[in-house]
Design a protein around this motif. Structure first.
Motif, mmCIF file in Angstrom:
data_model
loop_
_atom_site.group_PDB
_atom_site.id
_atom_site.type_symbol
_atom_site.label_atom_id
_atom_site.label_comp_id
_atom_site.label_asym_id
_atom_site.label_seq_id
_atom_site.Cartn_x
_atom_site.Cartn_y
_atom_site.Cartn_z
ATOM 1 N N VAL A 78 34.909 -9.835 18.452
ATOM 2 C CA VAL A 78 35.338 -9.083 17.276
ATOM 3 C C VAL A 78 34.693 -7.701 17.298
ATOM 4 O O VAL A 78 33.475 -7.574 17.477
ATOM 5 C CB VAL A 78 34.961 -9.821 15.978
ATOM 6 C CG1 VAL A 78 35.262 -8.950 14.762
ATOM 7 C CG2 VAL A 78 35.708 -11.139 15.878
ATOM 8 N N LEU A 79 35.503 -6.673 17.125
ATOM 9 C CA LEU A 79 35.007 -5.301 17.053
ATOM 10 C C LEU A 79 34.555 -4.982 15.637
ATOM 11 O O LEU A 79 34.987 -5.634 14.677
ATOM 12 C CB LEU A 79 36.115 -4.331 17.468
ATOM 13 C CG LEU A 79 36.606 -4.440 18.917
ATOM 14 C CD1 LEU A 79 37.845 -3.581 19.113
ATOM 15 C CD2 LEU A 79 35.515 -4.036 19.894
ATOM 16 N N GLU A 131 38.064 -1.537 14.720
ATOM 17 C CA GLU A 131 39.267 -2.353 14.841
ATOM 18 C C GLU A 131 40.411 -1.772 14.023
ATOM 19 O O GLU A 131 41.571 -1.780 14.468
ATOM 20 C CB GLU A 131 38.968 -3.783 14.409
ATOM 21 C CG GLU A 131 40.178 -4.700 14.371
ATOM 22 C CD GLU A 131 40.813 -4.971 15.730
ATOM 23 O OE1 GLU A 131 41.851 -5.650 15.762
ATOM 24 O OE2 GLU A 131 40.279 -4.487 16.759
ATOM 25 N N ARG A 167 41.776 1.064 15.940
ATOM 26 C CA ARG A 167 42.455 0.571 17.136
ATOM 27 C C ARG A 167 43.845 0.014 16.784
ATOM 28 O O ARG A 167 44.840 0.322 17.456
ATOM 29 C CB ARG A 167 41.601 -0.522 17.799
ATOM 30 C CG ARG A 167 42.054 -0.888 19.208
ATOM 31 C CD ARG A 167 41.470 -2.216 19.642
ATOM 32 N NE ARG A 167 42.037 -3.320 18.864
ATOM 33 C CZ ARG A 167 43.233 -3.835 19.074
ATOM 34 N NH1 ARG A 167 44.028 -3.351 20.012
ATOM 35 N NH2 ARG A 167 43.676 -4.827 18.324
ATOM 36 N N VAL A 168 43.937 -0.800 15.735
ATOM 37 C CA VAL A 168 45.222 -1.362 15.319
ATOM 38 C C VAL A 168 46.177 -0.261 14.872
ATOM 39 O O VAL A 168 47.386 -0.310 15.146
ATOM 40 C CB VAL A 168 45.012 -2.398 14.197
ATOM 41 C CG1 VAL A 168 46.347 -2.832 13.599
ATOM 42 C CG2 VAL A 168 44.257 -3.608 14.730
ATOM 43 N N ALA A 174 46.680 -6.842 15.444
ATOM 44 C CA ALA A 174 45.571 -7.375 14.659
ATOM 45 C C ALA A 174 45.391 -8.866 14.884
ATOM 46 O O ALA A 174 44.259 -9.364 14.984
ATOM 47 C CB ALA A 174 45.782 -7.080 13.184
ATOM 48 N N GLN A 182 41.717 -10.801 24.538
ATOM 49 C CA GLN A 182 40.828 -10.381 23.450
ATOM 50 C C GLN A 182 39.477 -9.947 24.010
ATOM 51 O O GLN A 182 38.851 -9.019 23.490
ATOM 52 C CB GLN A 182 40.651 -11.510 22.444
ATOM 53 C CG GLN A 182 40.002 -12.774 23.006
ATOM 54 C CD GLN A 182 39.826 -13.851 21.967
ATOM 55 O OE1 GLN A 182 39.376 -13.592 20.860
ATOM 56 N NE2 GLN A 182 40.209 -15.081 22.322
ATOM 57 N N ALA A 202 37.703 -6.167 23.930
ATOM 58 C CA ALA A 202 36.345 -6.003 23.408
ATOM 59 C C ALA A 202 35.418 -5.364 24.437
ATOM 60 O O ALA A 202 34.595 -4.507 24.100
ATOM 61 C CB ALA A 202 35.798 -7.357 22.965
ATOM 62 N N HIS A 207 41.759 4.768 22.050
ATOM 63 C CA HIS A 207 41.526 3.368 21.707
ATOM 64 C C HIS A 207 42.290 2.447 22.662
ATOM 65 O O HIS A 207 43.389 2.771 23.123
ATOM 66 C CB HIS A 207 41.963 3.078 20.276
ATOM 67 C CG HIS A 207 40.961 3.501 19.255
ATOM 68 N ND1 HIS A 207 39.774 2.829 19.049
ATOM 69 C CD2 HIS A 207 40.956 4.534 18.385
ATOM 70 C CE1 HIS A 207 39.085 3.423 18.079
ATOM 71 N NE2 HIS A 207 39.779 4.477 17.672
#
Length: 411
Positions: free
Chosen positions: A11-12, A17, A20-21, A61, A86, A90, A137
């Protein structure tokens, strides 16, 4: 001793995050149709590296969505927590780790319990590399898979990273096109807020992300100027020239107004042709256009047709007549000059300007009579625009579709 779930280990930080999304969303690719440009990358990967599966994906997400998945039996996306990617995403934010993640035997890794690995004939080898968006990103991954454990030597790793860079360039070119399309849409004029006694409707649908057609309108003392132009070609190159023509024509029209002499819209067209002659010559391009000045008080309409060919006058009795015009397109002859003509738009009458793309939708592109009949059947500009919009949505246009309809309301 308990083991931290994969979904929490990769998890960032929330702020990172979220950015990034947002970068993923800005690509406008999620859930879009397949494209050959990505298929070429994955096909090359399978051939060059001798793997049965290759994919280009975006990491949203809560899911990994596959823009291209060769050799994988997928419905389009899988939950993010069920993916090795994932971890690839990360790792890209840790400067101490290589962005290249290679797992030679997934069943001997921390990902061994993932469904895609546990399944019979599941993934036993994984190589993944993050794909970065224009803002830096990590928006997705380029991956190859095998159903057997294997290794990658130094040469294969270099090849894989080069293929990932190719996939990344394709992602970033998508963003560039979308930004260009957004700018082109913003350059189209806002609807005329107040034009007492008249109704104006317009439409511009590029055949690709961006196009070479444009329309323009803006108020001037005593009336409104309208333009519809079509630059030879399609796509980004035509769009660049279209923006040049639009800017030059606006500048020339206003210069003619400020001159204080009896203004003639043909002077603006001729000035623009001289100004962009070298650009059109060096790019082997030309531009067809209709440029009009509507004197709103009297309903007089001055116009120049520079090789365009489809501008029509719908009279109050329902008859339709093409506006006469014998000027050449801009860029054909650098020494050419244009002259204006005049008609009167009576109450209840309309004038319609259309690009070749409209003709393709309602006729065979050579015979304009079906197009004239089609236009004659739509005395309301809003109805005409609606029908053309419907046709362009029902079939992929072969050319940019642009239409301007001006109606003088009945008394």
């Amino acid at each position: 001793m308990s083991v931290e779930p994969l979904s929490t280990r990769f998890v960032l930080p929330p702020a990172v995050e979220a950015e990034r999304v947002h970068a993923v969303d800005q690509l406008y690719l999620l859930d879009s149709p397949p494209e050959d440009r990505f298929a070429r990358v994955t096909s090359m990967a399978r051939c060059a590296l001798g793997v049965p599966m290759a994919a280009v994906s975006l990491i949203a997400a809560d899911r990994q969505w596959f823009k291209q998945a060769d050799g994988l039996d997928l419905d389009g996306s899988i939950p993010r927590e069920q993916t090795i990617c994932q971890a690839t995403i990360a790792r890209s934010y840790d400067e101490d780790l290589s962005p290249l993640l290679v797992i030679e035997d997934t069943r001997r890794s921390e990902f061994a319990e993932l469904p895609a690995i546990r399944a019979e004939g599941g993934i036993r080898f994984y190589a993944g590399y993050p794909l970065y968006g224009p803002n830096g990103h990590a928006v997705g991954t380029f991956c190859v898979y095998d159903t057997q454990p294997r290794t990658f030597d130094a040469g294969q790793r270099r090849t894989f990273v080069e293929l990932a860079a190719w996939a990344e360039r394709e992602l970033q070119s998508t963003d560039d096109l979308e930004r260009a399309a957004a700018v082109q849409r913003q350059l189209l004029p806002s609807p005329l807020a107040e034009l007492p006694g008249y109704t104006v409707h317009a439409l511009c649908v590029p055949a690709y992300a961006v196009g070479g057609d444009f329309y323009d309108h803006y108020p001037v003392p005593g009336g409104v100027v309208f333009t519809l132009a079509d630059v030879m070609g399609k796509g980004l190159a035509a769009a660049i020239l279209a923006a040049t023509v639009r800017s030059a024509l606006r500048g020339a029209s206003r210069a003619v107004e400020r001159s204080g002499a009896e203004s003639d819209i043909a002077d603006a067209v001729t000035a623009v042709a001289r100004q962009i002659s070298d650009d059109l010559s060096s790019t082997d391009s030309f531009v067809t256009l209709v440029h009009m000045m509507l004197h709103t008080g009297e309903g007089l309409l001055d116009y120049v047709d520079a090789g365009h060919g489809f501008a029509v006058h719908i009279r109050s009795d329902g008859s339709v007549a093409q506006l006469r015009g014998d000027g050449l397109p801009l860029g054909v002859s650098p020494e050419d000059a244009w002259t204006s003509r005049r008609i009167r738009l009576e109450p209840g009458e309309s004038v319609i300007l259309a690009s070749d793309g409209v003709l393709d939708l309602v006729s065979d592109g050579c015979d304009v009579r079906p197009a004239l009949q089609f236009v004659a059947g739509c005395t309301d500009p809003a109805e005409l625009i609606g029908r053309i919009r419907g046709l362009s949505g029902a079939q992929q246009p072969l050319d940019d579709v642009t239409l301007v309809a001006v109606r003088r309301e009945p008394l």
